[in-house]
Design a protein around this motif. Sequence first.
Motif, PDB file in Angstrom:
ATOM      1  N   ARG A   1       0.826  -1.218   0.000  1.00 24.89           N
ATOM      2  CA  ARG A   1       0.000   0.000   0.000  1.00 24.89           C
ATOM      3  C   ARG A   1       0.853   1.258   0.000  1.00 24.89           C
TER       4      ARG A   1
ATOM      5  N   LYS B   1       3.397  12.434  -3.820  1.00 25.48           N
ATOM      6  CA  LYS B   1       2.065  12.581  -3.251  1.00 25.48           C
ATOM      7  C   LYS B   1       1.192  13.315  -4.258  1.00 25.48           C
ATOM      8  N   SER B   2      -0.109  13.244  -4.070  1.00 22.23           N
ATOM      9  CA  SER B   2      -1.049  13.891  -4.975  1.00 22.23           C
ATOM     10  C   SER B   2      -2.394  13.992  -4.284  1.00 22.23           C
ATOM     11  N   SER B   3      -3.128  15.057  -4.592  1.00 22.44           N
ATOM     12  CA  SER B   3      -4.514  15.172  -4.136  1.00 22.44           C
ATOM     13  C   SER B   3      -5.455  15.223  -5.322  1.00 22.44           C
ATOM     14  N   ALA B   4      -5.031  14.651  -6.442  1.00 21.59           N
ATOM     15  CA  ALA B   4      -5.795  14.771  -7.683  1.00 21.59           C
ATOM     16  C   ALA B   4      -6.810  13.648  -7.848  1.00 21.59           C
ATOM     17  N   GLY B   5      -7.866  13.675  -7.055  1.00 26.83           N
ATOM     18  CA  GLY B   5      -8.982  12.755  -7.276  1.00 26.83           C
ATOM     19  C   GLY B   5      -8.876  11.453  -6.512  1.00 26.83           C
ATOM     20  N   TYR B   6      -9.774  10.530  -6.828  1.00 25.71           N
ATOM     21  CA  TYR B   6      -9.875   9.270  -6.094  1.00 25.71           C
ATOM     22  C   TYR B   6      -8.593   8.451  -6.264  1.00 25.71           C
ATOM     23  N   ASP B   7      -8.217   7.767  -5.212  1.00 25.84           N
ATOM     24  CA  ASP B   7      -6.954   7.032  -5.186  1.00 25.84           C
ATOM     25  C   ASP B   7      -7.135   5.653  -5.827  1.00 25.84           C
ATOM     26  N   LEU B   8      -7.086   5.637  -7.164  1.00 27.43           N
ATOM     27  CA  LEU B   8      -7.308   4.376  -7.882  1.00 27.43           C
ATOM     28  C   LEU B   8      -6.173   3.386  -7.643  1.00 27.43           C
TER      29      LEU B   8
ATOM     30  N   LYS C   1      -4.594   2.838  -4.814  1.00 26.15           N
ATOM     31  CA  LYS C   1      -4.889   2.115  -3.567  1.00 26.15           C
ATOM     32  C   LYS C   1      -6.122   1.234  -3.707  1.00 26.15           C
ATOM     33  N   LEU C   2      -7.037   1.627  -4.588  1.00 28.92           N
ATOM     34  CA  LEU C   2      -8.219   0.787  -4.807  1.00 28.92           C
ATOM     35  C   LEU C   2      -7.822  -0.529  -5.478  1.00 28.92           C
TER      36      LEU C   2
ATOM     37  N   SER D   1       1.097   8.656 -10.255  1.00 29.28           N
ATOM     38  CA  SER D   1       2.113   9.309 -11.077  1.00 29.28           C
ATOM     39  C   SER D   1       3.449   9.021 -10.411  1.00 29.28           C
TER      40      SER D   1
END
Lengths: 457, 457
Positions: A158, A182-189, A191-192, A178
């Motif tokens: 993870r 780190k990034s705050s650009a939308g849903y964490d695909l 980790k999904l 990417s």
Amino acid sequence: MSIQAAIDALGKALGDKVQTGASIRALHGGNESYFDEVLPDAVVFPSSTADVQQVVQICAAQGCPIVPWGTGTSLEGHALAIRGGISLDMTNMAAMVQVNAADMDCRVQPGCTREALNTELRATGLFFPVDPGANASLGGMAATRASGTTAVRYGTMRENVLGLEVVLADGRVIRTGSRARKSSAGYDLTKLMIGSEGTLGIITELTLKLQGQPEAAASAICAFPDVDSAVQAVQMTMQMGVPMARIEFLDAECVRAVNQADGRDMPEVPHLFMEFHGTEAGVAEQAETVRGIVDEFGGSAFDWSTVQEVRAKLWHARHNAYYSIKALRPGCRAVTTDVCVPISALAQAVQETAADIAASTLMGPILGHVGDGNFHAALLIEEGNAAELAEAKRLSHLMAERAIRLGGTVTGEHGVGMGKTKYMADEHGEGWQVMGAIKMALDPQGILNPGKVVDVN
Amino acid sequence: MSIQAAIDALGKALGDKVQTGASIRALHGGNESYFDEVLPDAVVFPSSTADVQQVVQICAAQGCPIVPWGTGTSLEGHALAIRGGISLDMTNMAAMVQVNAADMDCRVQPGCTREALNTELRATGLFFPVDPGANASLGGMAATRASGTTAVRYGTMRENVLGLEVVLADGRVIRTGSRARKSSAGYDLTKLMIGSEGTLGIITELTLKLQGQPEAAASAICAFPDVDSAVQAVQMTMQMGVPMARIEFLDAECVRAVNQADGRDMPEVPHLFMEFHGTEAGVAEQAETVRGIVDEFGGSAFDWSTVQEVRAKLWHARHNAYYSIKALRPGCRAVTTDVCVPISALAQAVQETAADIAASTLMGPILGHVGDGNFHAALLIEEGNAAELAEAKRLSHLMAERAIRLGGTVTGEHGVGMGKTKYMADEHGEGWQVMGAIKMALDPQGILNPGKVVDVN
């Protein structure tokens, strides 16, 4: 629409990358645990993302299940094609695509194993830290959210996957994440997908975070009078913030197995195996702190070494503990349990588990990554003995229920697979239905590893 | 079905927890950035999860948008009710529910701010490390996947939330994660909710990982002849594995702002502000290593301190840099950009950004969390000046495009909100459609913060 039609079409499209021989199917129908053999209808060996995409398109058109296969080291039957269909063997997609030493990351194909990766990385001064023991494929490790001995310091899959390339159930290819840290650009695909066990998409490339090889490393072994004192020493070590690289518990029976398999003569009492990473001075300081804690909890024989060979032998022994344990009862199968609890509940969880096993007819050494609150019992059963299998399942069930009761999880690192689906509703409540809704959104036809993780198909 | 019908029903159910006065709506219609004011139709102040559940049920029945509100410190307009509906203000759900010192975790309500939490934790020897500067609410920080100065050592909200309680769009309440440190039990719903900006569910409780207060801490300031040498020093520091607690870059103009606001006399050249956490000996060793690196890259005036007051003043100055920068141009607004790139591309990204700003008519000091490759330019524009706003957007656009080109992300920590939706397709490709599919699966009616993150409603 049929599996056979899919296999015919795959054969036309991919030639001898599609195999239907009995022996090759049998190789993809077994498992390292207690589940019955289930042969896939065919095995496909893609050599590129485009191949995987084509496989998915053909299988989607025919409603044919696709079950990704890495090295077959799963302990929960993840890679068994229980609804038939094809086993998608990633062995021929095992390249290291790129190393970016300056950014301490790399791109690999999913079939690359962690040992192969670390061999390739040796000259760079970097390494990939996640270490589940088995020489698993990195795609499989991501799919099961694997971890192991070093997670206490470096995290699990993870925390160590920056991004993925994934082929979805409809054949679309996406790149998640990417190379930014780190990034705050939308849903964490990313980790999904990690931990989705091949049910939401097929991983065709991974971008991994790497670590610098530590300037200094040292190992230590230490004996304890009882389980409780060993666990309390771990708890204190974690609370004091010592950045342990590894801190592993082995119970007395497990030590006996290791002694027999490795020709060691450790006292047959509970032990901690530890590793320290840092600067020379840092490692010495960490070891001094832990030595003090160990003393406080009645530990003895603090056997410390900075010699590479000694360390390597120690961790070889630990990694082989599963096989050493199996050797306690020749020809047996192991039902390997896997729970993780808050560390304050660890002593209770281990002791009650040990008491349950002691009261049963089975042998079941306990070992674990105790810095994370994660431990396993390897319950040894005779091949084909239904009564013993039932007893092992009863013990495993007690552990799982206890883990949930104590605020923990039914699987710390092995995954859901075939063995743990029955606890998902208990552990997640309505959250399990949410997982099902996500599965339906991404794979409405249910062709990706059907029958695993969720109950919608 | 109407927003007004929802507000009427909410008033009947929740009494004076529902407010429709102009001034209170205005307080929930502004933002810290450049977006136009948008008033919600009502503001609701729930005091329990049951209240939130009731709000969602009523709003779902009437198709009324719900936009969660924490402290209003978002920089991307996340909390603006751009489709009308209610602002859900979590101020009255700000309790610390439980601290488990032995497990180093705690449970808090979403309205609790990070400063309030750390004040409550002081006596325990523990702290919550994520620090975005603003005294944001923990619910808001989770919703935007916030990070800040300490992420280089302790991670972002992604790494520091163990579990959540979430009210879904249909009123169901789920608990994600557990108190175990790791788990392989199914899809990672915790990570899916973190960074979803209120579009997938409303966070009503968080279980947070805590850290032990370090035995020793020290800070250092250091001046550099140019941007490149400062960035190269950071890159080397990270590659050598020095566990920096903070490593912040301020360009010359930013230093000028801090000097003016704080009465300091730092040379007006690029600086690094650093913090070290560890044992006494460890901190000294880290600082020695970094001092050597700084020397190598032409840094000077390495000003080091272990005095708590000096450290506090330094980080106060850094945290206030945003306001100090705004004071450079009285009455202005700031358009705060936020990109994150692989560290090997950081010098190029910062330099090209600085050159773009220098060639423009605007002032735009640059600062950032460079250990992660994350930096900001605070572009100062006159209130109501459309030409300057257009110029700021042009500069921000160049940064976002460059970040994607360099393998990074258009937002390191501020989130998508209203400002970054237009880059989602570029950054994620088909992955953005996958996010939309997940949104449709969990909130088909589109009542949760509509118009943000995805484009499906």
